[in-house]
Design a protein around this motif. Sequence first.
Motif, PDB file in Angstrom:
ATOM      1  N   PRO A 169      14.181 -90.372  37.993  1.00 34.65           N
ATOM      2  CA  PRO A 169      15.157 -89.941  38.965  1.00 34.65           C
ATOM      3  C   PRO A 169      16.450 -90.484  38.863  1.00 34.65           C
ATOM      4  CG  PRO A 169      12.940 -91.200  39.790  1.00 34.65           C
ATOM      5  CD  PRO A 169      12.849 -90.893  38.239  1.00 34.65           C
ATOM      6  N   THR A 170      16.673 -91.182  37.845  1.00 34.76           N
ATOM      7  CA  THR A 170      18.041 -91.877  37.571  1.00 34.76           C
ATOM      8  C   THR A 170      18.586 -90.504  36.962  1.00 34.76           C
ATOM      9  OG1 THR A 170      17.395 -93.987  37.394  1.00 34.76           O
ATOM     10  CG2 THR A 170      19.641 -93.453  36.303  1.00 34.76           C
ATOM     11  N   ARG A 172      17.738 -87.151  37.233  1.00 33.88           N
ATOM     12  CA  ARG A 172      18.315 -86.238  38.166  1.00 33.88           C
ATOM     13  C   ARG A 172      19.307 -86.543  38.850  1.00 33.88           C
ATOM     14  NH1 ARG A 172      12.278 -86.559  39.057  1.00 33.88           N
ATOM     15  NH2 ARG A 172      13.019 -87.425  41.034  1.00 33.88           N
ATOM     16  N   SER A 173      19.555 -87.575  39.158  1.00 40.11           N
ATOM     17  CA  SER A 173      20.818 -88.034  39.921  1.00 40.11           C
ATOM     18  C   SER A 173      22.142 -87.646  39.301  1.00 40.11           C
ATOM     19  CB  SER A 173      20.939 -89.599  40.223  1.00 40.11           C
ATOM     20  OG  SER A 173      21.160 -90.465  39.219  1.00 40.11           O
ATOM     21  N   ASP A 176      22.300 -84.098  39.619  1.00 43.48           N
ATOM     22  CA  ASP A 176      22.745 -83.580  41.093  1.00 43.48           C
ATOM     23  C   ASP A 176      24.075 -83.721  40.950  1.00 43.48           C
ATOM     24  OD1 ASP A 176      20.167 -82.840  41.521  1.00 43.48           O
ATOM     25  OD2 ASP A 176      19.604 -84.869  42.678  1.00 43.48           O
ATOM     26  N   LYS A 210      21.016 -86.685  48.125  1.00 48.90           N
ATOM     27  CA  LYS A 210      19.893 -87.802  48.220  1.00 48.90           C
ATOM     28  C   LYS A 210      19.820 -88.382  47.027  1.00 48.90           C
ATOM     29  CE  LYS A 210      14.969 -88.327  49.560  1.00 48.90           C
ATOM     30  NZ  LYS A 210      14.996 -89.525  48.640  1.00 48.90           N
ATOM     31  N   SER A 211      19.689 -88.013  45.635  1.00 45.31           N
ATOM     32  CA  SER A 211      19.673 -89.000  44.510  1.00 45.31           C
ATOM     33  C   SER A 211      20.996 -89.862  44.555  1.00 45.31           C
ATOM     34  CB  SER A 211      19.418 -87.885  43.240  1.00 45.31           C
ATOM     35  OG  SER A 211      20.794 -87.255  43.209  1.00 45.31           O
ATOM     36  N   TYR A 212      22.031 -89.510  44.739  1.00 48.58           N
ATOM     37  CA  TYR A 212      23.223 -90.214  44.794  1.00 48.58           C
ATOM     38  C   TYR A 212      23.152 -91.345  45.724  1.00 48.58           C
ATOM     39  CZ  TYR A 212      27.781 -91.907  46.527  1.00 48.58           C
ATOM     40  OH  TYR A 212      28.559 -92.774  47.073  1.00 48.58           O
ATOM     41  N   ASP A 214      20.093 -92.578  46.715  1.00 55.37           N
ATOM     42  CA  ASP A 214      19.317 -93.576  46.231  1.00 55.37           C
ATOM     43  C   ASP A 214      19.525 -94.198  45.055  1.00 55.37           C
ATOM     44  OD1 ASP A 214      17.506 -92.628  48.116  1.00 55.37           O
ATOM     45  OD2 ASP A 214      16.448 -91.266  46.467  1.00 55.37           O
TER      46      ASP A 214
END
Length: 476
Positions: A169-170, A172-173, A176, A210-212, A214
């Motif tokens: 996830p990090t 992917r952020s 993104d 969204k990833s930002y 989170d």
Amino acid sequence: MYFQLVSTLLLIYIGTLTLYFHPLRKYPGPILAALTDWYELYYNIVKGGALVTEIEKLHKFYGPVIRIGPNTLHFNDRRAYHDIYTNGSAFVKEPGFYLSFIAHASQGLLATCDPGEARIQKTLIQDHYSSQDSGFQMNLAYRSVAMDLITKYCFAQSADTLVPGFRHPTQRSIEDFFKRIWFERHFPFLTGFACKMPRTLVGWLLPRFKSYIDMKAALEHQIDRLKRNPDLISLAEHETIYHRLLNPKNQVAPSRKMLVDQAFTLIGAGSDTIGNVCTVGTFYALKNGTISQKLTMELYEAWPDGSKPLSLTTLEKLPYLTAFIKEALRFSIGVIHPMPRRANTTEEIAGYQIPPGTIVEMSTVFLHMNPDVFRKPYTFDPDRWLTEDADKMNQDFAPFSKGPRMCIGLNLAWCELYLILGNMFRKLNMKLHDRETNQRTDFDRGIKSDDLVPRWHWEDYTVSVAPFSETKLAST
């Protein structure tokens, strides 16, 4: 009817002032670019990051200086680059650009436009798979390695993004961020809007944010925990950026937002760009067997027992590895998008008198691909750096920019590149999958888009790897 008439007359009036009475009226360029900054928006968003490609075409048509905005000039002259950036004390970062494209970290060092404030922030930070039949995407692997290194170095806590598939996830952020970068640039209010929305609604209305949200929440939690219990900092295995930022000498402690923004800036700048350099360098080394063979031979001779670590100092002394890294840095560009500066007074750039208030810029691509300095610039050739006349090339070598606002992490970046590439080519036998070897790799046809950093048509290439084999080395 009356409103339409007034609107038309107003547009004609503004257009006349812009085209015929503006201080930059003598500089050539598209009429639309002289009338509106939306010219840049069109190429950034509608054309998917094609501004730099369009600028290259405009220079071929109009010459070395072009007007690409109502108050913006772009240069294609190596003297101009040094006038703007290397000797850039008279030029400041252009707030309209920096405070928008990095709206999610507006108090980070990258977005800080005031030179005095930048010096203060800079001081705070500075002072202290294995089968021949399987493969994986090198760009994802390299970006994950760089992410773990930068987070471990800055926070004494690795993000642990080296997971199967390299889709943490990090990571992917960061991906993104680059996907939405031009929306932030031209519509910066979206970031603040996303921060105020419920998380579930962000995922529905603004999925790229969204990833930002989170990641922002995770960093805020980490910072709040440290501020509540400062003794936790002393328990870290080594000094982190928080040792300096939370306890600045003779300065006001930064706000919670500034701490979060600095963390965002360091993670983004320290992972994607390094991953890009490694991705580009490895692709060309594996495509050209001579390059990979020279690298492997040099590393093997200096490092015969690969099971034991080799010091960074030794790696830095290897001439061909150094030349390879420099060529990978030159070819991968760094930040490809022109980074604007604003002239506070009348200044001379490459022989042109520039009026105060003018926004000036030059993409590094025009510096690194200048045939007058780099022979056959679109050819990936590490040997060019081993010649006796490399002084001029070194002068125009600017993957980390130049001058007072050059990248603060360039020394760390060099360390990462030596360690990552040195270990990869010493400890592994890598091979491009067959379908990759026939792809066109010309530089000018290889760039897919400008997402601040270049994106390549072939950057999702896959490789198969096996443990290093002395027998295979002897047979090459």
